[in-house]
Write a protein that holds these residues in place. Structure first.
Motif, PDB file in Angstrom:
ATOM      1  N   UNK A 104      27.259  32.300  48.366  1.00  0.00           N
ATOM      2  CA  UNK A 104      28.623  31.880  48.681  1.00  0.00           C
ATOM      3  C   UNK A 104      29.620  32.567  47.764  1.00  0.00           C
ATOM      4  N   UNK A 105      30.697  33.051  48.342  1.00  0.00           N
ATOM      5  CA  UNK A 105      31.880  33.461  47.588  1.00  0.00           C
ATOM      6  C   UNK A 105      33.021  32.527  47.991  1.00  0.00           C
ATOM      7  N   UNK A 106      33.910  32.227  47.049  1.00  0.00           N
ATOM      8  CA  UNK A 106      35.052  31.361  47.344  1.00  0.00           C
ATOM      9  C   UNK A 106      36.278  31.874  46.589  1.00  0.00           C
ATOM     10  N   UNK A 107      37.404  31.914  47.302  1.00  0.00           N
ATOM     11  CA  UNK A 107      38.689  32.306  46.718  1.00  0.00           C
ATOM     12  C   UNK A 107      39.636  31.114  46.740  1.00  0.00           C
ATOM     13  N   UNK A 225      29.724  43.380  50.465  1.00  0.00           N
ATOM     14  CA  UNK A 225      30.283  43.343  51.818  1.00  0.00           C
ATOM     15  C   UNK A 225      30.688  41.922  52.194  1.00  0.00           C
ATOM     16  N   UNK A 226      29.938  40.939  51.727  1.00  0.00           N
ATOM     17  CA  UNK A 226      30.276  39.542  52.025  1.00  0.00           C
ATOM     18  C   UNK A 226      31.600  39.173  51.380  1.00  0.00           C
ATOM     19  N   UNK A 230      35.235  38.065  53.077  1.00  0.00           N
ATOM     20  CA  UNK A 230      35.989  36.884  52.662  1.00  0.00           C
ATOM     21  C   UNK A 230      37.443  37.234  52.363  1.00  0.00           C
ATOM     22  N   UNK A 231      37.669  38.319  51.651  1.00  0.00           N
ATOM     23  CA  UNK A 231      39.046  38.708  51.306  1.00  0.00           C
ATOM     24  C   UNK A 231      39.848  39.004  52.572  1.00  0.00           C
ATOM     25  N   UNK A 232      39.214  39.620  53.566  1.00  0.00           N
ATOM     26  CA  UNK A 232      39.898  39.894  54.827  1.00  0.00           C
ATOM     27  C   UNK A 232      40.267  38.592  55.530  1.00  0.00           C
TER      28      UNK A 232
END
Length: 245
Positions: A104-107, A225-226, A230-232
């Motif tokens: 998981x990535x979270x912003x 890439x994940x 997410x940033x997009x």
């Protein structure tokens, strides 16, 4: 003021990470020597916690998860992703879990508001048509709302949360060394105090936007890439929201 980056997070959910009990010390030593991380506190058997305080980075590791979090830092996406993936790979090499259940990535980012009422009104505007209909049926005026949505496709989940946040107590801790402190202890205190000198939250009341992406049963590669995906998504969501309060 436009959206302000608040935090970036990286999380690996582990299955069968029992070797953590045997390998945590080796992980901490290598993380300190190769990644310039330092222990946050006295080492405890319940979990490893290390920091790069001047960049607002906190790393935690136990038998079930690996977390890398960065708050209020100007280091940028590329530096964070590089550090997060390197820490994750290092921890996996030492712990050797049976599998990684999810990556998981979270912003998190926020819009500052002068008052909590302004922040609350912003959340109402986001979904005003639906809230107005409900308000007419209920016979009351909408005050504020918390939005929490999950979108799914294949092995991916995207979570979007919009809420009002108040920083009630903004405290900055500073470290003082004891008499006869070692050079390592003195250097550690200097690094933590650099973080205290640089930390600044521009408002007490904010609208907080959190966007996370999770990949279940992820491949060993593909973390960068994940995050880019997410940033997009984060940018696309912000394009639909008012850019200021």
């Amino acid at each position: 003021m436009s959206w302000v980056d608040f935090s970036r997070r990286y999380h690996l959910k582990l299955e069968g990470g029992y070797r953590y009990l045997d390998s945590c010390g080796a992980f901490m030593i290598e993380a300190e020597e190769s990644l310039d991380l330092i222990p946050s506190e006295d080492t405890k058997p319940t979990g490893a916690r290390m920091e790069k305080p001047e960049q607002g980075v906190i790393v935690t590791l136990d038998a079930s998860q690996i977390n890398v979090q960065e708050e209020m830092s100007g280091s940028g996406d590329e530096a964070f992703v590089s550090l997060a993936l390197t820490v994750g790979d290092l921890a996996l090499r030492h712990v050797e879990p049976r599998s990684v259940a999810a990556r998981t990535f979270r912003l998190s980012s926020f819009l500052p508001a002068d008052t909590v009422e302004q922040a609350m009104s912003y959340t109402v505007e986001v979904n005003k048509a639906r809230l107005t209909e409900w308000a007419d049926r209920i016979g009351m005026s909408p005050s504020h709302q918390k939005l929490d949505y999950v979108f799914s496709s294949g092995s991916l989940d995207v979570n979007v949360v919009l809420s009002v946040t108040t920083f009630e107590n903004i405290t900055v801790q500073r470290l003082a060394t004891r008499p006869r402190a070692s050079k390592w202890q003195q250097k550690r205190a200097e690094r933590f105090n650099l973080r205290a000198d640089n930390l600044h939250v521009p408002a007490h009341h904010v609208v907080m936007l959190e966007v996370g992406i999770s990949e279940f049963d992820p491949p060993s590669e593909g973390g960068k890439a994940l995050f880019e995906q997410l940033r997009k998504i984060d940018r696309l969501i912000k394009e639909t929201l008012p850019g200021k309060i």
